[in-house]
Design a protein around this motif. Structure first.
Motif, PDB file in Angstrom:
ATOM      1  N   ALA A   1       4.346   5.268  -5.605  1.00 31.11           N
ATOM      2  CA  ALA A   1       5.514   5.549  -6.462  1.00 31.11           C
ATOM      3  C   ALA A   1       5.048   5.831  -7.888  1.00 31.11           C
ATOM      4  O   ALA A   1       5.584   6.722  -8.544  1.00 31.11           O
ATOM      5  N   THR A   7       0.671  -0.621  -1.658  1.00 29.24           N
ATOM      6  CA  THR A   7       0.416   0.808  -1.477  1.00 29.24           C
ATOM      7  C   THR A   7       1.640   1.619  -1.883  1.00 29.24           C
ATOM      8  O   THR A   7       1.535   2.626  -2.572  1.00 29.24           O
ATOM      9  N   ARG A   8       2.811   1.190  -1.448  1.00 28.15           N
ATOM     10  CA  ARG A   8       4.064   1.899  -1.817  1.00 28.15           C
ATOM     11  C   ARG A   8       4.229   1.946  -3.327  1.00 28.15           C
ATOM     12  O   ARG A   8       4.600   2.974  -3.892  1.00 28.15           O
ATOM     13  N   HIS A   9       3.953   0.816  -3.981  1.00 26.77           N
ATOM     14  CA  HIS A   9       4.099   0.751  -5.435  1.00 26.77           C
ATOM     15  C   HIS A   9       3.125   1.739  -6.122  1.00 26.77           C
ATOM     16  O   HIS A   9       3.502   2.438  -7.054  1.00 26.77           O
ATOM     17  N   GLU A  39       1.568  -3.946   2.311  1.00 30.45           N
ATOM     18  CA  GLU A  39       2.063  -2.563   2.369  1.00 30.45           C
ATOM     19  C   GLU A  39       2.800  -2.200   1.082  1.00 30.45           C
ATOM     20  O   GLU A  39       2.743  -1.055   0.625  1.00 30.45           O
ATOM     21  N   SER A  40       3.489  -3.166   0.491  1.00 31.05           N
ATOM     22  CA  SER A  40       4.242  -2.883  -0.735  1.00 31.05           C
ATOM     23  C   SER A  40       3.314  -2.506  -1.888  1.00 31.05           C
ATOM     24  O   SER A  40       3.712  -1.740  -2.770  1.00 31.05           O
ATOM     25  N   PRO A  62      -2.978   1.328   4.564  1.00 30.98           N
ATOM     26  CA  PRO A  62      -1.528   1.564   4.509  1.00 30.98           C
ATOM     27  C   PRO A  62      -0.758   0.722   5.528  1.00 30.98           C
ATOM     28  O   PRO A  62       0.426   0.460   5.350  1.00 30.98           O
TER      29      PRO A  62
END
Length: 163
Positions: free
Chosen positions: A159, A154-156, A151-152, A34
């Motif tokens: 979501a 993981t965020r994606h 990191e994006s 993360p």
């Protein structure tokens, strides 16, 4: 990793063609944190259960503390060799969770491969497996410095999990 044509130029009305030699095999396994760290292992053969165990050992050497590994349904992930590795004491630090069946949008590592193929290695045609391995290594190194992009992924995935 077959060449990915992202954008090419050719005379109007002529379809551009990427020509490349077929090679034996190049497999790569990856893990991201993360915090945006990227870990990879590359082989010139498919990852089998022994290769999966080698990668888990690699992660344990480079990451302190407990690991939650979330991975897809590759049969080698559920192999007897992985179970034996866990039974021999790895469960003190490693906990494994499997993603639901065919859910690439929930797998942050899919973002890694999409980015590498379509950004870092777009329109790349290598002459041999060695050249492909070298170009992949350079692309991974460039991506490792872009922690915000990692990191994006993981965020994606998170979501997608909440939808």
């Amino acid at each position: 990793m077959l060449p990915t044509a992202v954008r090419t130029y050719a005379p109007e009305g002529e379809t551009p063609v990427l020509r490349y030699p077929y090679w034996e095999h190049l497999s790569v396994i990856s893990a991201i944190t993360p915090e945006g760290k990227l870990y990879t292992m590359k082989r010139e053969k498919a990852f089998n259960s022994a290769g999966i165990v080698d990668f888990l050992k690699h992660l344990l050497q480079h990451i302190r503390g407990k690991l939650l590994v979330v991975w897809d349904g590759l049969p080698a992930h559920r192999s007897q060799a992985v179970k034996d590795f866990l039974r021999q004491g790895a469960t003190r630090r490693v906990h494994l969770e499997q993603l639901p069946g065919y859910a690439p949008e929930l797998n942050p590592a899919e973002g890694v491969w999409h980015y590498l193929k379509n950004v870092e290695m777009k329109n790349l045609c290598c002459h041999n497996l060695q050249e492909l391995g070298d170009e992949l290594r350079k692309a991974i190194e460039r991506l490792r410095h872009k922690t915000d992009i990692i990191e994006s992924f993981t965020r994606h995935a998170l979501a997608g999990a909440t939808v």
